[in-house]
Design a protein around this motif. Structure first.
Motif, PDB file in Angstrom:
ATOM      1  N   LYS A 295       0.832  -1.216   0.000  1.00  0.00           N
ATOM      2  CA  LYS A 295       0.000   0.000   0.000  1.00  0.00           C
ATOM      3  C   LYS A 295       0.859   1.255   0.000  1.00  0.00           C
ATOM      4  O   LYS A 295       0.561   2.231  -0.695  1.00  0.00           O
ATOM      5  N   LYS A 296       1.959   1.247   0.771  1.00  0.00           N
ATOM      6  CA  LYS A 296       2.860   2.408   0.799  1.00  0.00           C
ATOM      7  C   LYS A 296       3.492   2.630  -0.567  1.00  0.00           C
ATOM      8  O   LYS A 296       3.599   3.761  -1.043  1.00  0.00           O
ATOM      9  N   LEU A 297       3.904   1.534  -1.197  1.00  0.00           N
ATOM     10  CA  LEU A 297       4.526   1.619  -2.516  1.00  0.00           C
ATOM     11  C   LEU A 297       3.548   2.184  -3.548  1.00  0.00           C
ATOM     12  O   LEU A 297       3.891   3.059  -4.344  1.00  0.00           O
ATOM     13  N   LEU A 298       2.329   1.704  -3.520  1.00  0.00           N
ATOM     14  CA  LEU A 298       1.313   2.186  -4.464  1.00  0.00           C
ATOM     15  C   LEU A 298       1.004   3.662  -4.236  1.00  0.00           C
ATOM     16  O   LEU A 298       0.791   4.413  -5.188  1.00  0.00           O
TER      17      LEU A 298
ATOM     18  N   ALA B 181       1.519   2.053 -11.592  1.00  0.00           N
ATOM     19  CA  ALA B 181       0.844   1.754 -10.326  1.00  0.00           C
ATOM     20  C   ALA B 181      -0.275   0.744 -10.533  1.00  0.00           C
ATOM     21  O   ALA B 181      -0.424  -0.211  -9.755  1.00  0.00           O
ATOM     22  N   ASN B 182      -1.053   0.921 -11.583  1.00  0.00           N
ATOM     23  CA  ASN B 182      -2.141  -0.023 -11.884  1.00  0.00           C
ATOM     24  C   ASN B 182      -1.593  -1.410 -12.205  1.00  0.00           C
ATOM     25  O   ASN B 182      -2.150  -2.431 -11.792  1.00  0.00           O
ATOM     26  N   PHE B 183      -0.505  -1.429 -12.949  1.00  0.00           N
ATOM     27  CA  PHE B 183       0.146  -2.694 -13.327  1.00  0.00           C
ATOM     28  C   PHE B 183       0.614  -3.434 -12.075  1.00  0.00           C
ATOM     29  O   PHE B 183       0.379  -4.640 -11.921  1.00  0.00           O
ATOM     30  N   VAL B 184       1.268  -2.724 -11.173  1.00  0.00           N
ATOM     31  CA  VAL B 184       1.781  -3.311  -9.931  1.00  0.00           C
ATOM     32  C   VAL B 184       0.638  -3.811  -9.055  1.00  0.00           C
ATOM     33  O   VAL B 184       0.710  -4.929  -8.504  1.00  0.00           O
ATOM     34  N   GLU B 185      -0.410  -3.020  -8.933  1.00  0.00           N
ATOM     35  CA  GLU B 185      -1.538  -3.429  -8.087  1.00  0.00           C
ATOM     36  C   GLU B 185      -2.192  -4.694  -8.645  1.00  0.00           C
ATOM     37  O   GLU B 185      -2.601  -5.585  -7.884  1.00  0.00           O
ATOM     38  N   PHE B 186      -2.279  -4.774  -9.969  1.00  0.00           N
ATOM     39  CA  PHE B 186      -2.854  -5.980 -10.580  1.00  0.00           C
ATOM     40  C   PHE B 186      -2.028  -7.205 -10.216  1.00  0.00           C
ATOM     41  O   PHE B 186      -2.572  -8.246  -9.830  1.00  0.00           O
ATOM     42  N   MET B 187      -0.695  -7.114 -10.338  1.00  0.00           N
ATOM     43  CA  MET B 187       0.162  -8.251 -10.016  1.00  0.00           C
ATOM     44  C   MET B 187       0.036  -8.632  -8.539  1.00  0.00           C
ATOM     45  O   MET B 187      -0.028  -9.821  -8.198  1.00  0.00           O
TER      46      MET B 187
ATOM     47  N   LEU C 191       9.592  -0.754 -15.811  1.00  0.00           N
ATOM     48  CA  LEU C 191       8.783  -1.084 -14.646  1.00  0.00           C
ATOM     49  C   LEU C 191       9.654  -1.236 -13.399  1.00  0.00           C
ATOM     50  O   LEU C 191       9.373  -0.646 -12.345  1.00  0.00           O
ATOM     51  N   ASN C 192      10.722  -2.003 -13.511  1.00  0.00           N
ATOM     52  CA  ASN C 192      11.589  -2.256 -12.357  1.00  0.00           C
ATOM     53  C   ASN C 192      12.272  -0.984 -11.860  1.00  0.00           C
ATOM     54  O   ASN C 192      12.389  -0.770 -10.649  1.00  0.00           O
ATOM     55  N   VAL C 193      12.722  -0.142 -12.775  1.00  0.00           N
ATOM     56  CA  VAL C 193      13.378   1.107 -12.380  1.00  0.00           C
ATOM     57  C   VAL C 193      12.409   2.010 -11.621  1.00  0.00           C
ATOM     58  O   VAL C 193      12.738   2.542 -10.551  1.00  0.00           O
ATOM     59  N   VAL C 194      11.207   2.185 -12.159  1.00  0.00           N
ATOM     60  CA  VAL C 194      10.204   3.049 -11.531  1.00  0.00           C
ATOM     61  C   VAL C 194       9.819   2.519 -10.153  1.00  0.00           C
ATOM     62  O   VAL C 194       9.731   3.276  -9.174  1.00  0.00           O
ATOM     63  N   VAL C 195       9.605   1.218 -10.066  1.00  0.00           N
ATOM     64  CA  VAL C 195       9.178   0.612  -8.798  1.00  0.00           C
ATOM     65  C   VAL C 195      10.284   0.698  -7.743  1.00  0.00           C
ATOM     66  O   VAL C 195      10.006   0.960  -6.568  1.00  0.00           O
ATOM     67  N   ARG C 196      11.532   0.495  -8.135  1.00  0.00           N
ATOM     68  CA  ARG C 196      12.635   0.565  -7.163  1.00  0.00           C
ATOM     69  C   ARG C 196      12.806   1.975  -6.617  1.00  0.00           C
ATOM     70  O   ARG C 196      13.069   2.158  -5.427  1.00  0.00           O
TER      71      ARG C 196
END
Length: 379
Positions: free
Chosen positions: A184-187, A200-206, A304-309
């Motif tokens: 939740k914090k990450l999103l 964010a939508n992609f990550v929440e789906f996974m 995706l990985n760069v943005v999420v990290r």
């Protein structure tokens, strides 16, 4: 052996042998200048060598490892996906370089293979890599056995030694998922920046479905049923070819139910598709991907990985983040709410229970605390 004199004064020596394939008698010959006893011995040796080479070639025992590999690859490559071919390239290149072109396949023994595997371990390669190297040897030599070129697959005697892991390494593997609060914090951090809302939508789906990166990237409009609240996963995204291909395994084909937050995200993505097409034309996102970039392309894994990290760092999350952690996080969520192991495996498309079980066995701290509380209530 018999001898015939030629018109030019030379002598032709003949010998018969039986063709192992046709079982018919055939002959070989050699021409020498003389018919002396010494010449006859020379002819006899040369004829025997010729026959030996012919029979060895027909029986396959003299095939080089290089030729065996090429025959194996020709038979194997049409049966696997392009991504699998790319995944073996480095190992295959190393194998061929280490063995060499002229080495006979029958001489590639367990000691040679074991030394090459140990060499990779000593060079600091990960276990998964040098174990994969050993498996490639096994596949190639197994083909040689099945085709009758070899009597035994020497690779079956080779072991890929595992280095002893430290306590911290074991813990890191066990805890290769995020708690719900961290998700939740990450999103929240991701949604602060509108231009990465699609990430964010992609990550929440996974995180709430357990789908792999490739499965999520390849998801199309026709695989969504918002009325029944289901998603059908029947493909994966090939990053190199930039196309949708068949999924990782047969077990990956599945239809899963989705919670309300995912229904909402999908509805938003469908509306975005319509909005973009009204401005940019119907060719926008012509593959009908649910998750897409501003250009209508599938979401790139590296991006995706760069943005999420970066978002994880801002959120104060210290764990190493890749897209796969959200799949593990979903399994942890299933464990936390008491979903049976077999049902969790079906949902995420696992055939091997080990990965799912390892996460279940190290389920979140809140569950462990709840177990103790419930036990105390029984006393």
């Amino acid at each position: 052996m018999w001898i015939e004199e030629l018109s030019n004064g030379k002598f032709k020596y003949f010998e018969r042998y039986r063709d192992p394939l046709t079982e018919k008698l055939k002959k070989v010959s050699v021409t020498l200048d003389k018919k002396t006893p010494r010449a006859q011995k020379t002819a006899q040796a040369e004829l025997a060598d010729k026959i030996s080479k012919i029979l060895a070639k027909k029986e396959g025992s003299d095939i080089t490892f290089y030729d065996l590999y090429n025959e194996y690859y020709k038979n194997w490559s049409p049966t696997v996906k392009a991504s699998s071919l790319r995944g073996t390239t480095a190992n295959d290149k190393r194998i061929l370089n280490k063995i060499g072109k002229d080495v006979k396949a029958k001489n590639v023994n367990r000691r040679i293979i074991q030394n090459l595997v140990n060499e990779m371990m000593d060079e600091g390669y990960a276990y998964s890599y040098y174990n994969g190297f050993k498996k490639r040897f096994h596949s190639i030599l197994d083909f040689g056995v099945r085709m009758g070129y070899l009597e035994v697959n020497e690779a079956i005697f080779v072991k890929a030694p595992k280095k002893i892991k430290t306590f911290d390494e074991v813990q890191e593997k066990r805890e290769s998922y995020l708690e719900l609060n961290d998700i939740k914090k990450l999103l929240s951090v991701l949604r602060v920046t509108p231009r990465v809302e699609h990430i964010a939508n992609f990550v929440e789906f996974m995180a709430y479905t357990g789908a792999r990166y490739g499965e999520t990237a390849a998801l199309t409009v026709d695989e969504i049923d918002l009325e029944t609240g289901t998603v059908t996963i029947n493909g994966t995204y090939d990053r190199a070819l930039k196309i949708k291909t068949t999924p990782k395994t047969d077990f990956s084909y599945r239809t899963i139910t989705i919670p309300d937050n995912i229904k909402k995200i999908i509805q938003e993505q469908l509306e975005l598709i319509s909005l973009h097409r009204s401005v940019k034309g119907n060719d926008f996102n012509k593959e009908n991907y649910i998750f897409f970039t501003v250009n209508g392309a599938a979401i790139d894994l590296d991006t995706l990985n760069v943005v999420v990290r970066r978002a994880a760092e801002k959120a104060g999350i210290t764990k190493h983040i890749t897209s796969h952690i959200f799949r593990h996080s979903h399994i942890a969520l299933l464990a936390e709410i008491g979903i049976p192991l077999s049902a969790a495996m079906d949902r995420v498309g696992h055939t091997d229970y080990k990965t799912t079980l390892s996460i279940y066995s190290h389920v979140t701290k809140s569950v462990k605390i709840d177990i103790v509380k419930q036990l105390n209530d029984l006393i």
